[in-house]
Design an enzyme around this catalytic site. Sequence first.
Site, PDB file in Angstrom:
ATOM      1  N   GLY A  10       0.720  -1.060   0.093  1.00 25.70           N
ATOM      2  CA  GLY A  10      -0.132   0.074  -0.114  1.00 25.70           C
ATOM      3  C   GLY A  10       0.926   1.342  -0.016  1.00 25.70           C
ATOM      4  O   GLY A  10       1.943   1.265   0.402  1.00 25.70           O
ATOM      5  N   ASN A 110       4.696  -5.333   6.151  1.00 27.19           N
ATOM      6  CA  ASN A 110       4.886  -6.631   6.423  1.00 27.19           C
ATOM      7  C   ASN A 110       4.946  -7.744   5.382  1.00 27.19           C
ATOM      8  O   ASN A 110       6.011  -8.364   5.552  1.00 27.19           O
ATOM      9  CB  ASN A 110       3.811  -7.014   7.613  1.00 27.19           C
ATOM     10  CG  ASN A 110       4.004  -8.382   8.209  1.00 27.19           C
ATOM     11  OD1 ASN A 110       3.617  -9.414   7.872  1.00 27.19           O
ATOM     12  ND2 ASN A 110       5.155  -8.410   9.150  1.00 27.19           N
ATOM     13  N   GLY A 111       4.252  -7.705   4.627  1.00 29.85           N
ATOM     14  CA  GLY A 111       4.323  -8.828   3.492  1.00 29.85           C
ATOM     15  C   GLY A 111       5.455  -8.523   2.496  1.00 29.85           C
ATOM     16  O   GLY A 111       6.003  -9.380   2.071  1.00 29.85           O
ATOM     17  N   ASP A 134       0.430   1.592   9.347  1.00 29.65           N
ATOM     18  CA  ASP A 134      -0.284   0.728  10.607  1.00 29.65           C
ATOM     19  C   ASP A 134       0.769   0.612  11.622  1.00 29.65           C
ATOM     20  O   ASP A 134       0.444   0.412  12.869  1.00 29.65           O
ATOM     21  CB  ASP A 134      -0.564  -0.700  10.116  1.00 29.65           C
ATOM     22  CG  ASP A 134      -1.824  -0.734   9.274  1.00 29.65           C
ATOM     23  OD1 ASP A 134      -2.964   0.015   9.611  1.00 29.65           O
ATOM     24  OD2 ASP A 134      -1.594  -1.258   8.212  1.00 29.65           O
ATOM     25  N   ARG A 169     -26.285  12.841  18.084  1.00 32.69           N
ATOM     26  CA  ARG A 169     -26.183  11.298  17.539  1.00 32.69           C
ATOM     27  C   ARG A 169     -24.898  10.676  18.185  1.00 32.69           C
ATOM     28  O   ARG A 169     -24.066  11.283  18.646  1.00 32.69           O
ATOM     29  CB  ARG A 169     -25.763  11.309  15.881  1.00 32.69           C
ATOM     30  CG  ARG A 169     -27.128  11.929  15.243  1.00 32.69           C
ATOM     31  CD  ARG A 169     -26.823  11.970  13.771  1.00 32.69           C
ATOM     32  NE  ARG A 169     -27.900  12.112  13.082  1.00 32.69           N
ATOM     33  CZ  ARG A 169     -28.053  12.757  11.592  1.00 32.69           C
ATOM     34  NH1 ARG A 169     -26.962  13.241  11.035  1.00 32.69           N
ATOM     35  NH2 ARG A 169     -29.277  12.960  11.053  1.00 32.69           N
ATOM     36  N   GLY A 177      -7.229  -0.465  10.020  1.00 34.20           N
ATOM     37  CA  GLY A 177      -6.384  -1.389  10.881  1.00 34.20           C
ATOM     38  C   GLY A 177      -6.811  -2.655  11.110  1.00 34.20           C
ATOM     39  O   GLY A 177      -7.950  -2.979  11.764  1.00 34.20           O
ATOM     40  N   HIS A 178      -6.402  -3.477  10.229  1.00 35.28           N
ATOM     41  CA  HIS A 178      -7.334  -4.971  10.260  1.00 35.28           C
ATOM     42  C   HIS A 178      -6.818  -5.747  11.404  1.00 35.28           C
ATOM     43  O   HIS A 178      -7.207  -6.401  11.990  1.00 35.28           O
ATOM     44  CB  HIS A 178      -6.873  -5.457   8.750  1.00 35.28           C
ATOM     45  CG  HIS A 178      -7.776  -5.028   7.559  1.00 35.28           C
ATOM     46  ND1 HIS A 178      -9.152  -5.555   7.655  1.00 35.28           N
ATOM     47  CD2 HIS A 178      -7.381  -4.346   6.735  1.00 35.28           C
ATOM     48  CE1 HIS A 178      -9.856  -4.956   6.539  1.00 35.28           C
ATOM     49  NE2 HIS A 178      -8.620  -4.392   5.985  1.00 35.28           N
TER      50      HIS A 178
END
Length: 355
Positions: A10, A110-111, A134, A169, A177-178
């Site tokens: 990304g 990371n990947g 992240d 509301r 953030g997965h």
Amino acid sequence: MRVGILTSGGDCQALNATMRGLALTLYRNVKDVEIIGFIDGYKGLMYEKYKKMKPKDFYDILNVGGSILGNSRCPFKRMRIIENGFDKVKAMKNTYKKLELDCLVVLGGNGSIKSANMLSQEGLNVIALPKTIDNDAWGTDYTFGYSSATAIATRYLDEIKTTAASHSRVFVIEVMGHKVGHICLSAGIAAGADVILLPEIPYDIKVVAKKVKETLKNEKNYAIIACAEGAISEADALMKRKDYKAKVLARNGRSVAYEVADELSQEIDAEIRVSCIGHAQRGGNPNSYDREISTRFGVEGARLIIKKHYGEYVVLQGNHVTHIPLEATAGKLKYVDTEGEIVQSAKLVGISFGE
């Protein structure tokens, strides 16, 4: 000296600033150096799509977001899979050797770092730099892009407050953030969120509802819930991995924020809305901190190349930019420390994590 460079995974705000720091250091301290920029990350290395860079390509990009080389996602788990007769690893090694590179520099998360470590183990000279909004890379206190992304998320949460107050509301705000919740945690604290939901701390919707009720009754006429994409309920955290993945798939692209809103509507009598910050967190120009630290990261990467100290990963430890072996960080994530000072401080000022 011939150095290849690519930006993988990304995008984020400080890729260009980091490349600039590395390139200008090399140009100014190596007598004869050529930099090869691979287009769209590892794809450029695979398919021999590259550009011979010039010093002027790097001069005026310190404050420019995105990447002048382009990004693409090439999942690590598919790197060794031969597709339609195409061997991706072999192709990357062939390109490296054909161009007679002395080193490959990878800016990635990371990947991408796992792939960089793989190429290092395959015999290529590789240096990697810690890119991800992240801030989840193991071994470094900071990854470039994180500060800028958090600032954007914080501004978004700030700006939601006025419409929330005007209409009395409750807003559930989806934050990127997965797997880790560093952005959501930092932005939630900075914006004064009432509830912060993280992947690392499973929540109970009844506890969330209690906090929202107390906020609406005793403090103000609205409430803000900062919800990371990967936030998970206590019940879901007990599910088998394959069952939970099936549940996530059944959401049809909608994040857990919508589930939180739906369940919360059964617990409280208030108007609830969901809002998503989205890819704006990756966009725009880097803030001043990212520009400074990225320059320092780039300089350290160049130092490693000049010293021919390969197979290393540039990191920030304390306030010192240094390096660790690539193999020490590849495949590891840095999670939010649920017992750490940051989370405990948030709790002391009244922020709920739904537990």
